[in-house]
Design an enzyme around this catalytic site. Structure first.
Site, mmCIF file in Angstrom:
data_model
loop_
_atom_site.group_PDB
_atom_site.id
_atom_site.type_symbol
_atom_site.label_atom_id
_atom_site.label_comp_id
_atom_site.label_asym_id
_atom_site.label_seq_id
_atom_site.Cartn_x
_atom_site.Cartn_y
_atom_site.Cartn_z
ATOM 1 C CG ASN A 23 -0.267 -0.113 2.524
ATOM 2 O OD1 ASN A 23 0.939 -0.252 2.602
ATOM 3 N ND2 ASN A 23 -1.025 -0.047 3.604
ATOM 4 C CG HIS A 32 3.382 3.670 3.547
ATOM 5 N ND1 HIS A 32 2.823 3.874 4.782
ATOM 6 C CD2 HIS A 32 3.047 2.404 3.186
ATOM 7 C CE1 HIS A 32 2.190 2.777 5.163
ATOM 8 N NE2 HIS A 32 2.310 1.871 4.209
ATOM 9 C CD GLU A 83 -3.126 2.966 9.596
ATOM 10 O OE1 GLU A 83 -3.584 2.238 8.688
ATOM 11 O OE2 GLU A 83 -2.919 2.573 10.753
ATOM 12 N NE ARG A 84 -4.889 3.725 1.251
ATOM 13 C CZ ARG A 84 -4.542 2.810 0.345
ATOM 14 N NH1 ARG A 84 -4.503 3.120 -0.935
ATOM 15 N NH2 ARG A 84 -4.213 1.595 0.713
ATOM 16 N N GLY A 87 1.429 -0.990 10.924
ATOM 17 C CA GLY A 87 2.463 -1.965 10.611
ATOM 18 C C GLY A 87 3.186 -1.684 9.316
#
Length: 278
Positions: free
Chosen positions: A161, A163, A212-213, A222
């Site tokens: 994902n 970042h 966080e999205r 994590g």
């Protein structure tokens, strides 16, 4: 009347989840139902919902789907991966201590250690802008990002994902809740992004906060810890292994360098089981 949905509430360093067995019960999740379950006043309350499904490809044990509190499905969740392996063991879905799990972000391999900690092979970090994805003509490790008229210096990478990691002098004073939402929806990140803020606290230690999205600031992230540790190592600020201190506790991240997978070790805990009518 449809049967109530059985679930388990779990957390990894305070990053909390509603974990649902979709193998032994029929589950139909809509974005509205996800938002209801995640609501801390009217539902169960969580940062993400984790769905345990049967695999759809050979050579893996389970399929793992992740839904953020806003109802959107995402590719990866590192703290959730640790809870995943503990859940399938506690629920009797497997007797293996190490499993292979398919996710939208690729195959991961969480392993339950003898001391109760969980180690997860989080895969190889990816930096090519198209793989993050991130709109850029450069593959420079540190890039500039215009955020509401100010310049942020970020490292963009994917841990399954997306970042965007910044190095800050004081993580407690970092603009996580003010700047983080703007970075999350920045047009140069077409699938949105997780905004991480890391402070170096030693040769093998960093402090971290993450916006966080789809979930806002969480107590731990994590994949964000993996992304931050990798960023710190590549920028010569820390060396592997890296202890990542979050507001919910500590994770251990080990990375041998480009082309190698990131190994994450940390706790996972069950809180309670319940049923809820949808």
């Amino acid at each position: 009347m449809p049967a109530p949905l059985r679930f388990t509430k779990m957390h990894g360093l305070g990053n909390d989840f509603v974990v649902i067995d979709a193998i032994r019960q029929q589950v139909e999740l809509t974005p509205a139902r996800v938002r209801f379950l995640a609501d801390r006043h009217f539902g169960v309350g969580c940062d993400q919902i984790l769905l345990v499904e049967a695999p759809t490809q050979p050579g893996v044990d389970f399929r793992y789907r992740i839904f953020n509190a806003d109802g959107g499905e995402v590719e990866q969740c590192g703290n959730g991966a640790r809870c995943f392996v503990r859940f399938v063991r506690e629920q009797g879905l497997t007797d293996k201590r190490e499993i292979r799990v398919e996710t939208a972000g690729g195959i991961i391999a969480p392993r339950l250690e003898d001391d109760g900690q969980v180690t997860v092979d989080m895969g190889v970090p990816r930096f090519a802008p198209a793989e993050v994805p991130f709109a850029s003509d450069s593959e420079a490790l540190v890039q500039t990002l215009d955020v509401e008229g100010a310049t942020a210096y970020i490292t963009a990478l994917s841990m399954g994902n997306p970042h965007a990691v910044q190095v800050v002098a004081d993580v407690d004073a970092a603009p996580v809740t003010s700047q983080g939402p703007a970075i999350e929806v920045h047009p140069r990140f077409p699938q949105r992004v997780n905004a991480g803020y890391l402070q170096v606290s030693g040769p093998h230690a960093i402090r971290l906060r993450v916006w966080e999205r789809g979930a806002g600031e969480t107590l731990a992230c994590g994949t964000g810890a993996c992304a931050a540790a990798v960023t710190g190592i590549l920028r010569g600020l820390v060396e592997s292994p890296v202890s990542v201190s979050t507001r919910g506790g500590d994770l251990r991240i080990a990375w041998a360098g480009p082309g190698r997978p990131v190994m994450m070790t940390g706790p996972a805990a069950s809180v309670f089981q319940g049923e809820i009518a949808l």
